[in-house]
Design a protein around this motif. Sequence first.
Motif, PDB file in Angstrom:
ATOM      1  N   LEU A  40      -5.832  -6.134   6.890  1.00  0.00           N
ATOM      2  CA  LEU A  40      -5.485  -7.514   6.549  1.00  0.00           C
ATOM      3  C   LEU A  40      -5.095  -7.616   5.074  1.00  0.00           C
ATOM      4  N   GLY A  41      -3.989  -8.296   4.789  1.00  0.00           N
ATOM      5  CA  GLY A  41      -3.541  -8.487   3.420  1.00  0.00           C
ATOM      6  C   GLY A  41      -2.441  -7.541   2.987  1.00  0.00           C
ATOM      7  N   VAL A  42      -2.167  -6.516   3.789  1.00  0.00           N
ATOM      8  CA  VAL A  42      -1.092  -5.574   3.462  1.00  0.00           C
ATOM      9  C   VAL A  42       0.244  -6.171   3.893  1.00  0.00           C
ATOM     10  N   ASP A  43       1.158  -6.285   2.926  1.00  0.00           N
ATOM     11  CA  ASP A  43       2.493  -6.816   3.223  1.00  0.00           C
ATOM     12  C   ASP A  43       3.485  -5.718   3.568  1.00  0.00           C
ATOM     13  N   ASP A  44       3.264  -4.528   3.016  1.00  0.00           N
ATOM     14  CA  ASP A  44       4.184  -3.428   3.282  1.00  0.00           C
ATOM     15  C   ASP A  44       3.440  -2.118   3.040  1.00  0.00           C
ATOM     16  N   VAL A  45       3.945  -1.052   3.663  1.00  0.00           N
ATOM     17  CA  VAL A  45       3.356   0.274   3.507  1.00  0.00           C
ATOM     18  C   VAL A  45       4.455   1.248   3.111  1.00  0.00           C
ATOM     19  N   TRP A  98      -1.305  -0.432   7.941  1.00  0.00           N
ATOM     20  CA  TRP A  98      -0.678  -1.641   8.492  1.00  0.00           C
ATOM     21  C   TRP A  98      -1.720  -2.547   9.157  1.00  0.00           C
ATOM     22  N   CYS A  99      -2.777  -1.967   9.712  1.00  0.00           N
ATOM     23  CA  CYS A  99      -3.808  -2.757  10.390  1.00  0.00           C
ATOM     24  C   CYS A  99      -4.730  -3.477   9.410  1.00  0.00           C
ATOM     25  N   SER A 142      -0.028  17.066  10.651  1.00  0.00           N
ATOM     26  CA  SER A 142       0.880  16.798  11.769  1.00  0.00           C
ATOM     27  C   SER A 142       1.497  15.420  11.607  1.00  0.00           C
ATOM     28  N   GLU A 143       2.590  15.195  12.344  1.00  0.00           N
ATOM     29  CA  GLU A 143       3.215  13.871  12.347  1.00  0.00           C
ATOM     30  C   GLU A 143       2.273  12.835  12.943  1.00  0.00           C
ATOM     31  N   GLU A 144       1.454  13.254  13.914  1.00  0.00           N
ATOM     32  CA  GLU A 144       0.482  12.345  14.529  1.00  0.00           C
ATOM     33  C   GLU A 144      -0.535  11.870  13.492  1.00  0.00           C
ATOM     34  N   GLN A 145      -1.032  12.791  12.662  1.00  0.00           N
ATOM     35  CA  GLN A 145      -2.002  12.435  11.641  1.00  0.00           C
ATOM     36  C   GLN A 145      -1.376  11.505  10.600  1.00  0.00           C
ATOM     37  N   LYS A 146      -0.137  11.791  10.226  1.00  0.00           N
ATOM     38  CA  LYS A 146       0.576  10.937   9.270  1.00  0.00           C
ATOM     39  C   LYS A 146       0.752   9.529   9.835  1.00  0.00           C
ATOM     40  N   ALA A 147       1.180   9.451  11.095  1.00  0.00           N
ATOM     41  CA  ALA A 147       1.395   8.141  11.727  1.00  0.00           C
ATOM     42  C   ALA A 147       0.099   7.356  11.822  1.00  0.00           C
ATOM     43  N   ALA A 148      -1.020   8.047  12.101  1.00  0.00           N
ATOM     44  CA  ALA A 148      -2.317   7.371  12.195  1.00  0.00           C
ATOM     45  C   ALA A 148      -2.722   6.786  10.850  1.00  0.00           C
ATOM     46  N   ALA A 149      -2.512   7.535   9.764  1.00  0.00           N
ATOM     47  CA  ALA A 149      -2.847   7.031   8.429  1.00  0.00           C
ATOM     48  C   ALA A 149      -2.004   5.812   8.083  1.00  0.00           C
ATOM     49  N   GLU A 150      -0.732   5.844   8.442  1.00  0.00           N
ATOM     50  CA  GLU A 150       0.148   4.705   8.178  1.00  0.00           C
ATOM     51  C   GLU A 150      -0.267   3.497   9.010  1.00  0.00           C
ATOM     52  N   ARG A 151      -0.590   3.736  10.273  1.00  0.00           N
ATOM     53  CA  ARG A 151      -1.025   2.639  11.154  1.00  0.00           C
ATOM     54  C   ARG A 151      -2.279   1.963  10.613  1.00  0.00           C
ATOM     55  N   ASP A 152      -3.228   2.767  10.112  1.00  0.00           N
ATOM     56  CA  ASP A 152      -4.462   2.197   9.575  1.00  0.00           C
ATOM     57  C   ASP A 152      -4.160   1.258   8.413  1.00  0.00           C
ATOM     58  N   ALA A 170       0.842  -1.196   0.000  1.00  0.00           N
ATOM     59  CA  ALA A 170       0.000   0.000   0.000  1.00  0.00           C
ATOM     60  C   ALA A 170       0.879   1.248   0.000  1.00  0.00           C
ATOM     61  N   THR A 171       0.628   2.136  -0.933  1.00  0.00           N
ATOM     62  CA  THR A 171       1.323   3.423  -0.989  1.00  0.00           C
ATOM     63  C   THR A 171       0.344   4.523  -0.599  1.00  0.00           C
ATOM     64  N   LEU A 172       0.745   5.328   0.377  1.00  0.00           N
ATOM     65  CA  LEU A 172      -0.063   6.442   0.852  1.00  0.00           C
ATOM     66  C   LEU A 172       0.567   7.741   0.363  1.00  0.00           C
ATOM     67  N   TYR A 173      -0.257   8.659  -0.093  1.00  0.00           N
ATOM     68  CA  TYR A 173       0.256   9.938  -0.585  1.00  0.00           C
ATOM     69  C   TYR A 173      -0.732  11.041  -0.213  1.00  0.00           C
ATOM     70  N   GLY A 174      -0.301  12.280  -0.384  1.00  0.00           N
ATOM     71  CA  GLY A 174      -1.133  13.407   0.004  1.00  0.00           C
ATOM     72  C   GLY A 174      -0.489  14.173   1.135  1.00  0.00           C
ATOM     73  N   THR A 175      -1.303  14.837   1.934  1.00  0.00           N
ATOM     74  CA  THR A 175      -0.780  15.679   3.009  1.00  0.00           C
ATOM     75  C   THR A 175      -1.466  15.388   4.331  1.00  0.00           C
TER      76      THR A 175
END
Length: 252
Positions: free
Chosen positions: A228-233, A225-226, A213-223, A205-210
């Motif tokens: 099922l079926g995602v091998d890498d982010v 990773w959570c 905050s770092e907290e918001q970015k980390a939350a999007a990445e965590r989602d 999964a590739t995430l892009y955009g804006t």
Amino acid sequence: MDDGKMVRALVRAALGRALRCDPDRLPIGLKEEGGVLTLQGEVPDIAAKRRALKEAAAVAEVRRVADQLHVKPAVRMGDGAIRDHLRDALIAECAFQECAVRVRDRGTLESVRTPIGTVRGTIDVSVDDGVVTLDGSVPSLVHKRLAGALAWWIPGSRDVANALEIAPPEEDNDDQITEAIRAAHERDPLVDAVAIGVRTQSSVATLYGTATSEEQKAAAERDAWCTLGVDDVVSQIQVVPPTAPTRETRTA
């Protein structure tokens, strides 16, 4: 060096590179038996868990990987508290309004919500030592992945075993994963789903955009990773803090 020791050494080196730590100080135990490599221990987060499993499976000498890794919980919670939080989250989520919800308490399966009218699935929740197990059936792969994400969001969850079946069956693909990540972003109060895009290729999964905050970015990445079926982010999210209002704007 015998074959088992060689395999463990190769995997340990790969895990050290993936987790960026000394291979001799990994929080992961390795057990090899009959061609099956078991990973055990507690890692910092779900990203570390997924990366460790991926790197171990990529070692050519490893035939199969057994997952016994758990994630260090953000908050230590009892099984009953985890179960109750997830029960409430499933009942509150409108995507599951046509699904029955049951929880296992002291070995007994108890119904906590039976839909009025059409029933399109049943979600059974049980928790053992911080590990959430989801059984039953749901109407789509997105529902299955969303239920898993809700389970991972409970601060005390150490792992999620998502055994929900899909009725009727659906063919899985990258588009299904993308849709599920977007669904998680839309429900996460820390994420501005409109500002963040998702594309998936070969389960990466590739995430892009804006993000603001770092907290918001980390939350999007965590989602992601959570899901099922995602091998890498791969995160291409740029942090752009909101612009402070000008004096003219403040006095307008």
